[in-house]
Design an enzyme around this catalytic site. Sequence first.
Site, PDB file in Angstrom:
ATOM      1  N   GLU A   1       0.831  -1.200   0.000  1.00 21.03           N
ATOM      2  CA  GLU A   1       0.000   0.000   0.000  1.00 21.03           C
ATOM      3  C   GLU A   1       0.869   1.255   0.000  1.00 21.03           C
ATOM      4  O   GLU A   1       1.981   1.260   0.518  1.00 21.03           O
ATOM      5  CB  GLU A   1      -0.926  -0.010   1.223  1.00 21.03           C
ATOM      6  CG  GLU A   1      -2.005  -1.072   1.063  1.00 21.03           C
ATOM      7  CD  GLU A   1      -2.901  -1.236   2.290  1.00 21.03           C
ATOM      8  OE1 GLU A   1      -4.079  -1.544   2.086  1.00 21.03           O
ATOM      9  OE2 GLU A   1      -2.427  -1.065   3.427  1.00 21.03           O
TER      10      GLU A   1
ATOM     11  N   CYS B   1       3.394   8.513   1.295  1.00 23.39           N
ATOM     12  CA  CYS B   1       3.937   7.569   2.273  1.00 23.39           C
ATOM     13  C   CYS B   1       4.154   6.259   1.517  1.00 23.39           C
ATOM     14  O   CYS B   1       3.192   5.657   1.032  1.00 23.39           O
ATOM     15  CB  CYS B   1       2.893   7.430   3.382  1.00 23.39           C
ATOM     16  SG  CYS B   1       3.322   6.253   4.652  1.00 23.39           S
TER      17      CYS B   1
ATOM     18  N   CYS C   1       6.827  -6.949   7.014  1.00 24.35           N
ATOM     19  CA  CYS C   1       7.979  -6.471   7.777  1.00 24.35           C
ATOM     20  C   CYS C   1       8.382  -7.565   8.752  1.00 24.35           C
ATOM     21  O   CYS C   1       7.537  -8.243   9.323  1.00 24.35           O
ATOM     22  CB  CYS C   1       7.626  -5.196   8.539  1.00 24.35           C
ATOM     23  SG  CYS C   1       9.028  -4.516   9.454  1.00 24.35           S
TER      24      CYS C   1
ATOM     25  N   CYS D   1       6.956  -5.588  15.465  1.00 23.67           N
ATOM     26  CA  CYS D   1       6.346  -4.689  16.460  1.00 23.67           C
ATOM     27  C   CYS D   1       4.867  -5.073  16.557  1.00 23.67           C
ATOM     28  O   CYS D   1       4.143  -5.015  15.548  1.00 23.67           O
ATOM     29  CB  CYS D   1       6.490  -3.234  16.046  1.00 23.67           C
ATOM     30  SG  CYS D   1       8.174  -2.783  15.571  1.00 23.67           S
TER      31      CYS D   1
ATOM     32  N   CYS E   1       1.702  -2.910  15.275  1.00 23.31           N
ATOM     33  CA  CYS E   1       1.683  -2.455  13.873  1.00 23.31           C
ATOM     34  C   CYS E   1       1.082  -3.541  12.988  1.00 23.31           C
ATOM     35  O   CYS E   1       1.503  -4.698  13.039  1.00 23.31           O
ATOM     36  CB  CYS E   1       3.124  -2.146  13.461  1.00 23.31           C
ATOM     37  SG  CYS E   1       3.358  -1.940  11.679  1.00 23.31           S
TER      38      CYS E   1
ATOM     39  N   GLY F   1       6.947  -1.884   5.929  1.00 24.68           N
ATOM     40  CA  GLY F   1       8.333  -2.324   5.889  1.00 24.68           C
ATOM     41  C   GLY F   1       9.302  -1.429   6.630  1.00 24.68           C
ATOM     42  O   GLY F   1       8.990  -0.303   7.009  1.00 24.68           O
ATOM     43  N   GLU F   2      10.492  -1.977   6.839  1.00 22.17           N
ATOM     44  CA  GLU F   2      11.559  -1.256   7.532  1.00 22.17           C
ATOM     45  C   GLU F   2      12.598  -0.831   6.484  1.00 22.17           C
ATOM     46  O   GLU F   2      13.366  -1.670   5.983  1.00 22.17           O
ATOM     47  CB  GLU F   2      12.176  -2.178   8.604  1.00 22.17           C
ATOM     48  CG  GLU F   2      13.467  -1.687   9.194  1.00 22.17           C
ATOM     49  CD  GLU F   2      13.464  -0.222   9.646  1.00 22.17           C
ATOM     50  OE1 GLU F   2      12.488   0.225  10.286  1.00 22.17           O
ATOM     51  OE2 GLU F   2      14.437   0.485   9.339  1.00 22.17           O
TER      52      GLU F   2
ATOM     53  N   SER G   1      11.564   5.677  15.204  1.00 18.49           N
ATOM     54  CA  SER G   1      10.350   5.302  15.946  1.00 18.49           C
ATOM     55  C   SER G   1      10.770   4.829  17.329  1.00 18.49           C
ATOM     56  O   SER G   1      11.256   3.715  17.482  1.00 18.49           O
ATOM     57  CB  SER G   1       9.626   4.190  15.190  1.00 18.49           C
ATOM     58  OG  SER G   1       9.295   4.653  13.905  1.00 18.49           O
ATOM     59  N   LEU G   2      10.571   5.680  18.316  1.00 16.28           N
ATOM     60  CA  LEU G   2      11.100   5.404  19.651  1.00 16.28           C
ATOM     61  C   LEU G   2      10.075   4.670  20.523  1.00 16.28           C
ATOM     62  O   LEU G   2      10.313   3.575  20.998  1.00 16.28           O
ATOM     63  CB  LEU G   2      11.507   6.747  20.274  1.00 16.28           C
ATOM     64  CG  LEU G   2      12.609   6.731  21.313  1.00 16.28           C
ATOM     65  CD1 LEU G   2      13.878   6.092  20.796  1.00 16.28           C
ATOM     66  CD2 LEU G   2      12.907   8.169  21.756  1.00 16.28           C
TER      67      LEU G   2
ATOM     68  N   ASN H   1      -2.979   4.040  16.517  1.00 13.35           N
ATOM     69  CA  ASN H   1      -4.140   3.700  15.698  1.00 13.35           C
ATOM     70  C   ASN H   1      -4.540   2.257  15.956  1.00 13.35           C
ATOM     71  O   ASN H   1      -3.685   1.409  16.168  1.00 13.35           O
ATOM     72  CB  ASN H   1      -3.799   3.882  14.213  1.00 13.35           C
ATOM     73  CG  ASN H   1      -3.605   5.339  13.859  1.00 13.35           C
ATOM     74  OD1 ASN H   1      -4.456   6.169  14.138  1.00 13.35           O
ATOM     75  ND2 ASN H   1      -2.460   5.659  13.269  1.00 13.35           N
TER      76      ASN H   1
ATOM     77  N   CYS I   1      -0.892   5.623  10.013  1.00 10.26           N
ATOM     78  CA  CYS I   1       0.360   4.986  10.434  1.00 10.26           C
ATOM     79  C   CYS I   1       0.090   3.648  11.101  1.00 10.26           C
ATOM     80  O   CYS I   1      -0.717   3.551  12.011  1.00 10.26           O
ATOM     81  CB  CYS I   1       1.068   5.856  11.454  1.00 10.26           C
ATOM     82  SG  CYS I   1       2.052   7.112  10.718  1.00 10.26           S
TER      83      CYS I   1
HETATM   84  N1  SAH Z   1       9.391   0.516   9.817  1.00 14.19           N
HETATM   85  C1  SAH Z   1       9.532   1.926   9.918  1.00 14.19           C
HETATM   86  C2  SAH Z   1       8.613   2.698   8.999  1.00 14.19           C
HETATM   87  C3  SAH Z   1       7.217   2.187   8.811  1.00 14.19           C
HETATM   88  S1  SAH Z   1       6.152   2.325  10.203  1.00 14.19           S
HETATM   89  C4  SAH Z   1       9.336   2.363  11.367  1.00 14.19           C
HETATM   90  O1  SAH Z   1       8.902   1.564  12.171  1.00 14.19           O
HETATM   91  O2  SAH Z   1       9.687   3.495  11.655  1.00 14.19           O
HETATM   92  C5  SAH Z   1       5.763   4.066  10.218  1.00 14.19           C
HETATM   93  C6  SAH Z   1       5.419   4.614  11.569  1.00 14.19           C
HETATM   94  O3  SAH Z   1       4.156   4.122  12.035  1.00 14.19           O
HETATM   95  C7  SAH Z   1       6.431   4.247  12.658  1.00 14.19           C
HETATM   96  O4  SAH Z   1       6.724   5.387  13.428  1.00 14.19           O
HETATM   97  C8  SAH Z   1       5.673   3.216  13.462  1.00 14.19           C
HETATM   98  O5  SAH Z   1       6.160   3.063  14.764  1.00 14.19           O
HETATM   99  C9  SAH Z   1       4.282   3.794  13.401  1.00 14.19           C
HETATM  100  N2  SAH Z   1       3.213   2.865  13.790  1.00 14.19           N
HETATM  101  C10 SAH Z   1       3.193   1.526  13.643  1.00 14.19           C
HETATM  102  N3  SAH Z   1       2.016   1.028  14.107  1.00 14.19           N
HETATM  103  C11 SAH Z   1       1.289   2.071  14.547  1.00 14.19           C
HETATM  104  C12 SAH Z   1      -0.024   2.204  15.097  1.00 14.19           C
HETATM  105  N4  SAH Z   1      -0.813   1.167  15.266  1.00 14.19           N
HETATM  106  N5  SAH Z   1      -0.433   3.448  15.434  1.00 14.19           N
HETATM  107  C13 SAH Z   1       0.348   4.539  15.211  1.00 14.19           C
HETATM  108  N6  SAH Z   1       1.579   4.482  14.687  1.00 14.19           N
HETATM  109  C14 SAH Z   1       2.055   3.260  14.346  1.00 14.19           C
HETATM  110 FE1  SF4 Z   2       7.982  -2.942  10.813  1.00 11.52          FE
HETATM  111 FE2  SF4 Z   2       7.867  -0.317  11.381  1.00 11.52          FE
HETATM  112 FE3  SF4 Z   2       5.701  -1.905  11.676  1.00 11.52          FE
HETATM  113 FE4  SF4 Z   2       7.771  -2.162  13.352  1.00 11.52          FE
HETATM  114  S1  SF4 Z   2       6.445  -0.363  13.115  1.00 11.52           S
HETATM  115  S2  SF4 Z   2       6.657  -3.844  12.365  1.00 11.52           S
HETATM  116  S3  SF4 Z   2       9.471  -1.776  11.995  1.00 11.52           S
HETATM  117  S4  SF4 Z   2       6.722  -1.421   9.762  1.00 11.52           S
END
Ligand code: SAH
Ligand code: SF4
Length: 349
Positions: free
Chosen positions: A90, A103, A110, A114, A117, A160-161, A213-214, A291, A334
């Site tokens: 997507e 985006c 991925c 996490c 996500c 993806g990362e 992404s902390l 989200n 996100c």
């Molecule tokens: N893999 C990379 C980029 C893709 S994720 C990363 O993790 O940074 C893009 C962003 O969405 C990241 O900051 C991630 O932590 C955030 N994200 C993932 N799941 C989410 C959720 N359910 N609600 C809000 N942000 C989320």
């Molecule tokens: Fe992958 Fe980023 Fe989602 Fe973590 S938040 S699973 S690194 S896409």
Amino acid sequence: MTTALTRYGATLDDLAPLLAGEPRYRVDQLWRGLYGQLAELDDIAPLPVALRRRLADELPAALSPVTETTSDAGDTVKFLFELGGGALVETVLMLYPDRATVCVSSQAGCAMGCGFCATGQAGFTRHLTTGEIVEQVVRAAQRARAGGRRLSNVVFMGMGEPLANEPAVWGAVERFHDALGLSARHLTISTVGIVPGIRRLTERRLPVTLAVSLHAANDERRSELVPINRRYPLDVLISACADHVAATGRRMSFEWALIDGVNDRPSDARELAGLVRRIRPAAHVNLIPLNPTPGWPTRGTPPAGVRSFRDQLVVLGVNVTVRRNRGTDIDAACGQLAAREVTWQPATL
Ligand code: SAH
Ligand code: SF4
């Protein structure tokens, strides 16, 4: 194994042999047609029709559009694409008054796992190629232009990362900058914290914007939320960020998805402020309420809690923004990208 050329994967050097025997300016006409005018191959007028046909065969597109969904009164557009081999990805186009941002996805799925996500919940399918990443942006730029807008920003915050697929991602970054004319500071790579990848980025020639992404500022909590923290714990991660900012002079940002009762307590704000202080001259914090995704039971921090967390950070001297959510209703926000296709069920006869 040789990878077949694709329309947006081919570099200028790849095109020259395809156009051997043609006048030399044909390469430029093709490149300008694809990227300057965002034209379909068939419509690149200066090229002879027979040549356009041949190139269409020899430079196939890498993505097949499956669906396009809109929300926010047309200002958010989610594209679902099928890749060769059948995987789905997507891409989300977001139109704001002052910019148009796409985006993009860097992988189908991925491997980082996490739990909060949707992409992570789905697991890893495969890396995307440079051509597949560039084509997502070209398709979004064409869509923006059809509405009278010019694409200005690219964020690697889709599926993806990106730093787990750094060579292909960097090939795309160079194309965005060199061929599409996007400014490096308008290209953002968001990473879960792959430290060698951050260090490689620091050495690269274009000063793209780094986002990390902390989500937690102590190792115990972060390792629960973001398993790769066990491999690259906070101390190592923050050192790489500090070195990056010192070497490039660019501002970076931290992403923090606020999860009710998990990382929105006063102690979290204090720990976060402590880490941010290590980045000189500055780092920015982006807050976003988590989200909803199908596979994670905890909810996002309610609006009052988001405001309170932000205010605590401000008092602690942190530069902070609350990000507005786009496309939650179409699962385009996100962390919601899972590339689920609504499958059509033929009626049983
Ligand atoms: N893999 C990379 C980029 C893709 S994720 C990363 O993790 O940074 C893009 C962003 O969405 C990241 O900051 C991630 O932590 C955030 N994200 C993932 N799941 C989410 C959720 N359910 N609600 C809000 N942000 C989320
Ligand atoms: Fe992958 Fe980023 Fe989602 Fe973590 S938040 S699973 S690194 S896409």
